[in-house]
Design a protein around this motif. Structure first.
Motif, PDB file in Angstrom:
ATOM      1  N   VAL A   1       0.855  -1.191   0.000  1.00 12.55           N
ATOM      2  CA  VAL A   1       0.000   0.000   0.000  1.00 12.55           C
ATOM      3  C   VAL A   1       0.886   1.235   0.000  1.00 12.55           C
ATOM      4  O   VAL A   1       1.806   1.356   0.822  1.00 12.55           O
ATOM      5  N   LEU A   2       0.638   2.152  -0.944  1.00  9.34           N
ATOM      6  CA  LEU A   2       1.393   3.399  -0.974  1.00  9.34           C
ATOM      7  C   LEU A   2       0.939   4.257   0.206  1.00  9.34           C
ATOM      8  O   LEU A   2      -0.200   4.735   0.236  1.00  9.34           O
TER       9      LEU A   2
ATOM     10  N   LEU B   1      -2.131   1.072  -4.529  1.00  8.43           N
ATOM     11  CA  LEU B   1      -1.040   0.130  -4.335  1.00  8.43           C
ATOM     12  C   LEU B   1       0.194   0.632  -5.074  1.00  8.43           C
ATOM     13  O   LEU B   1       0.103   1.168  -6.187  1.00  8.43           O
ATOM     14  N   TYR B   2       1.328   0.468  -4.436  1.00 11.39           N
ATOM     15  CA  TYR B   2       2.586   0.958  -4.999  1.00 11.39           C
ATOM     16  C   TYR B   2       2.852   0.327  -6.363  1.00 11.39           C
ATOM     17  O   TYR B   2       2.750  -0.891  -6.546  1.00 11.39           O
ATOM     18  N   SER B   3       3.201   1.175  -7.351  1.00 14.55           N
ATOM     19  CA  SER B   3       3.508   0.721  -8.701  1.00 14.55           C
ATOM     20  C   SER B   3       4.904   1.185  -9.078  1.00 14.55           C
ATOM     21  O   SER B   3       5.132   2.398  -9.219  1.00 14.55           O
TER      22      SER B   3
ATOM     23  N   GLN C   1      10.063  -0.151   3.015  1.00 16.31           N
ATOM     24  CA  GLN C   1       8.895  -0.998   3.237  1.00 16.31           C
ATOM     25  C   GLN C   1       8.744  -1.301   4.727  1.00 16.31           C
ATOM     26  O   GLN C   1       9.719  -1.582   5.416  1.00 16.31           O
ATOM     27  N   ARG C   2       7.489  -1.275   5.176  1.00 19.80           N
ATOM     28  CA  ARG C   2       7.221  -1.582   6.585  1.00 19.80           C
ATOM     29  C   ARG C   2       5.767  -2.007   6.731  1.00 19.80           C
ATOM     30  O   ARG C   2       4.859  -1.227   6.474  1.00 19.80           O
ATOM     31  N   ARG C   3       5.536  -3.268   7.113  1.00 20.09           N
ATOM     32  CA  ARG C   3       4.202  -3.801   7.366  1.00 20.09           C
ATOM     33  C   ARG C   3       3.262  -3.561   6.194  1.00 20.09           C
ATOM     34  O   ARG C   3       2.208  -2.966   6.320  1.00 20.09           O
ATOM     35  N   LYS C   4       3.671  -4.002   5.032  1.00 19.38           N
ATOM     36  CA  LYS C   4       2.875  -3.922   3.808  1.00 19.38           C
ATOM     37  C   LYS C   4       2.640  -2.478   3.361  1.00 19.38           C
ATOM     38  O   LYS C   4       1.752  -2.211   2.557  1.00 19.38           O
ATOM     39  N   LYS C   5       3.443  -1.560   3.885  1.00 18.56           N
ATOM     40  CA  LYS C   5       3.313  -0.155   3.515  1.00 18.56           C
ATOM     41  C   LYS C   5       4.574   0.288   2.783  1.00 18.56           C
ATOM     42  O   LYS C   5       5.687  -0.104   3.155  1.00 18.56           O
ATOM     43  N   ALA C   6       4.369   1.120   1.742  1.00 23.78           N
ATOM     44  CA  ALA C   6       5.479   1.647   0.956  1.00 23.78           C
ATOM     45  C   ALA C   6       5.661   3.135   1.250  1.00 23.78           C
ATOM     46  O   ALA C   6       4.704   3.914   1.147  1.00 23.78           O
TER      47      ALA C   6
END
Length: 816
Positions: free
Chosen positions: A40-41, A156-158, A189-194
């Motif tokens: 996730v961005l 979502l991060y692209s 990146q940290r816990r599904k976060k970008a």
């Protein structure tokens, strides 16, 4: 047509549950159910640059994180989108669209064989409904259902889009003189976060150290001697400045007769010195396409064409031809005043072409509101231009019916309005307007114990708008002031209001003049006649209240006597940077208003007034209203408003103003922590109810008004904006009021009588309409004893605070 008017509505504190519901639904974590290989961005930033460039570069990201609500780690927009996605069925929508298309095709087949007009109209309406259904289904298929369109899909991060962003940022830096700068993407990146950081290195600008001009057409050299060159030595190179310079030179020369000149004749050469990070700029201006010097064009006679008013008659020859000044008019049928039309045409035979004259001609002809369009073309013959103005009349008669709802104090009510417009009434571009409006509203009664009561209102008026100044003595030639859009307005109107306390009807007549400056930054209005005959019928209970006030020394009852109110008023509006558009630049507006009531009574003997059965009023009124809008970083803005008003009765008024001339404080466009028109005056304390709160049934008129409103606005997501606000102000009276102790303005205590309210607001901005909900909280209440006026802490200690401390206001449009 549905139309909702600006209004106030006081809601109960329990309605805060709506906010809590929205917060709870947005608590869903953004990282829930994210695919294993995706992130996730969550945050993007630019580092290594100054504040201004950081703000500009932040807007170039191809991806931006979802707007989140603090603490909850969730997004209301994403929640709405996901709820909408659960009910989104693409296959069903495709099937319904196919069915609608088949029904439309079948109806078109039937329509081709219909013989009667009645059946044709009926089938045409059915075909139109199928077309509307197909358009709605196509919108849902393309953009999703209403909840999906209102909300936002989870971002979502692209990597691909971030690489495009990096290249765009690199391009931005090069265009702004940072030719050696490099942009590097750093992903954390940290816990599904970008978390994306675009880091800039070698952030040193190239400065302009030399500038040279080369003219293939030497005649332009003299023409450009007065041109203010924006390319300055020592400044950082900016491609935007170069682009503005090209456009500015084109505008400058076209303002001086060079009709065929355009910016394609201007080229630039830039020489860089990487060692010293300096550069030189060379501007080259070429000759025309034939290699000859550019020409200055002079205007010939103007041709003005007024075509047929409908397409059915289009193409027929104009049957009327006449000449006025240097203009040849050719009209299809209906006659127009050539003097009025010519006053709005600023092209002159024998004068060099000026682009600003063309724009001003189009603008002022459009201001007449009698043409559908105004097109101006030019034919070049040697060094002469033949101007041709093409127009088509608007509909002579225009009917508009509106059905909507209005909200004032308690409950919204319906209204109906009807208007008729007749253009070119006397063949001099005059416009006649007839308006009618009828509505019901829910209001608080001053005599009832709580509850909501019905209020009815009916109004009608007829007016004529003349596109010139009508005066007994000709003060100005029409041709001299056409650039200022002069107008004279004659109006006769009637208004009837039926409230629980009284019935009030009035007949009014207005003679007014309006005009504005050429750049529309200043607008002026002068009403030399504003006469009103007013008659009121009071209920027994309300009459008893007013008589009781009169016995105590308050003559408010005089405001409801049969009366004649006349005044002369003037207004000036100064609008800087188009205040009201709320774009990316600061803007401000200043409105000054002055009014003198009953001025002509000064010429009469007092016995004349005493011998009449009507009440007369003399007063002076002044108001200054200043508003400013300031854009901040990102999608955040700041706005504030300062409003000062004074109204002083004198002479035969006996200390009383006409009720409509008083000032009132409180409401959605005033001090929002107080109910509409219930704040003040001064430190007056209303009666106390059994629950400890104040009795706000009565409106509180005042002679003096001060308001200072500050509001911070930020984008939340989609249509939704949030706001934090602080309001300060109150109203006062000039004279002591025995029925309202503390109402009189006193210099030594007025600062301690300023009410302070704060709160939060939610706005739904649909471009064409802004729906607003504000929650106001009383922070400093001057109606309380001096040592108990600061009550903000009570709100946090025992939610929702003291009785009446929290007020909800609904409004349409921004408060200022």
């Amino acid at each position: 047509m549905l139309n909702i008017l600006t209004a106030d509505l006081v809601l109960k504190a329990k309605d805060i549950n709506l906010f809590l519901l929205l917060l709870l639904t947005s608590a869903c974590s953004l990282t829930r159910n994210v695919p294993e290989d995706r992130l996730v961005l969550y945050d993007t930033k630019v580092s290594g640059v100054n504040k201004e460039d950081r703000r500009n570069m932040q807007g170039l990201f191809k991806q931006t994180p979802n707007t989140r609500i603090p603490i909850f780690n969730g997004s209301l927009g994403v929640t709405l989108y996901q709820i909408g996605a659960l009910t989104f069925n693409e296959e069903n929508l495709v099937a319904r669209r196919q069915q609608a298309r088949m029904e439309r095709d079948s109806l078109n087949v039937l329509l081709s064989g219909v013989k009667t007009d009645r059946e044709r109209r009926k089938l045409t309406r059915k075909v139109g409904r199928r077309d509307d259904r197909i358009a709605s289904l196509n919108r849902n298929l393309s953009y999703g259902n209403f909840l999906m369109r209102t909300g936002n899909e989870r971002v979502l991060y692209s990597p691909e889009l971030m690489e495009e962003t990096r290249k765009q940022l690199q391009f931005y830096l090069s265009n702004n003189g940072y030719f050696d700068a490099e942009v590097t993407e750093v992903l954390r990146q940290r816990r599904k976060k970008a978390y994306v950081d675009m880091q800039v290195s070698a952030y040193t600008p190239y400065l302009i150290t030399s500038f040279e001009e080369v003219y293939a057409d030497t005649s332009l050299y003299q023409a450009l001697q007065e041109y203010p060159n924006p390319i300055r030595l020592g400044n950082r190179y900016e491609q935007a400045v170069i682009s503005r310079d090209r456009q500015a030179i084109e505008d400058f020369l076209r303002e001086r007769g060079y009709y065929t000149f355009n910016k394609s004749f201007i080229q630039y050469e830039v020489e860089k010195n990487s060692a010293t990070q300096e550069l030189g700029v060379k501007r080259l201006i070429s000759a025309n396409e034939q290699g000859r010097p550019h020409q200055v064009f002079v205007l010939d006679s103007i041709q003005f064409f007024i075509d047929a008013p409908s397409e059915a008659l289009a193409g027929r020859n104009q049957s009327q031809r006449f000449r006025y000044r240097d203009i040849d008019f050719r009209l299809y049928d209906e006659r127009y005043s050539e003097r009025i039309l010519a006053s709005r045409v600023f092209l002159r035979k024998g004068v060099a072409f000026k682009r600003s004259d063309v724009i001003e001609t189009q603008r002022q002809l459009a201001n007449l509101d009698i043409f559908r369009f105004i097109n101006i073309t030019f034919e070049a013959v040697g060094d002469t231009l033949i101007p041709r103005i093409f127009t088509q009349p608007s509909e002579k008669y225009q009917l508009v019916n509106q059905l909507g709802a209005s909200i004032t104090e308690q409950v919204p009510g319906p209204f109906f309005s009807h208007s008729l417009r007749n253009r070119n009434l006397f063949r001099g571009a005059e416009i006649f307007e007839f308006n009618f409006r009828a509505g019901l509203e829910g209001v608080v009664s001053a005599t009832g114990e709580g509850g909501v009561f019905r209020s009815r209102e009916v109004s009608t008026s007829g007016s004529i708008l003349f596109p010139r100044f009508l005066t007994p003595v000709r003060l100005f030639q029409v041709d001299q002031i056409g650039r200022y859009n002069p107008q004279t307005r004659l109006l006769l109107g009637y208004n009837y209001v039926d409230r629980p306390e009284y019935n009030r009807e009035g007949l009014n007549a207005i003679l007014g003049y309006t005009w504005n400056t050429r750049n529309f930054r200043q607008q002026f209005t002068l009403n030399v006649v504003d006469a009103n005959f007013i008659r009121s019928s009071l209920s027994d209970d309300f009459n008893a209240i007013l008589e009781d006030l009169q016995n105590q020394g308050n003559n408010l009852i005089n405001s409801f006597l049969p009366s004649y109110v006349s005044s002369v008023s003037g207004q000036a509006i100064f609008n800087i940077n188009q205040y009201g558009n709320f774009q990316k630049r600061s803007a401000s507006l200043l409105r000054l208003y002055a009014e003198s009531g009953g001025t002509t009574l000064n010429l009469l003997q007092p016995e004349f007034v005493k011998a009449r059965n009507l009440a007369y009023f003399q007063f002076l009124k002044f108001q200054a209203d200043y508003r400013r809008f300031i854009p901040l970083e990102g999608r955040q803005t700041m706005g504030y408003r300062l409003n000062l008003g004074v109204a002083k009765p004198y002479g035969v008024s006996d200390g009383i103003l006409p009720y409509e001339k008083y000032f009132f404080a409180g409401g959605s466009t005033s001090i929002r922590a107080w109910q509409p028109r219930r704040l003040g005056p001064g430190s007056f304390t209303p009666p106390v109810l059994e629950n400890g709160g104040f009795d706000y049934r009565f409106e509180q008129p005042g002679d003096i008004l001060f308001e200072a409103m500050f509001e911070y606005r930020t984008k939340i997501y989609g249509y939704f904006d949030g706001a934090l606000f602080l309001d300060i102000g109150n109203s006062w009276t000039f004279f002591e009021d025995p029925t309202r102790p503390g109402a009189q303005f006193q210099w030594d205590r007025f600062l301690t009588e300023l009410a302070v309210g704060t709160g939060v607001g939610l706005r739904m901005d649909f471009d064409f309409l802004v729906f607003r909900l504000d929650m106001g909280i009383k922070a400093f209440d001057p109606a309380r004893p001096m040592t108990e006026r600061f009550i903000l802490g009570d709100f946090f200690r025992r939610f929702p605070g003291l009785p009446g401390q929290m007020v909800f206001n609904i409004g349409i449009g921004y408060p200022f």
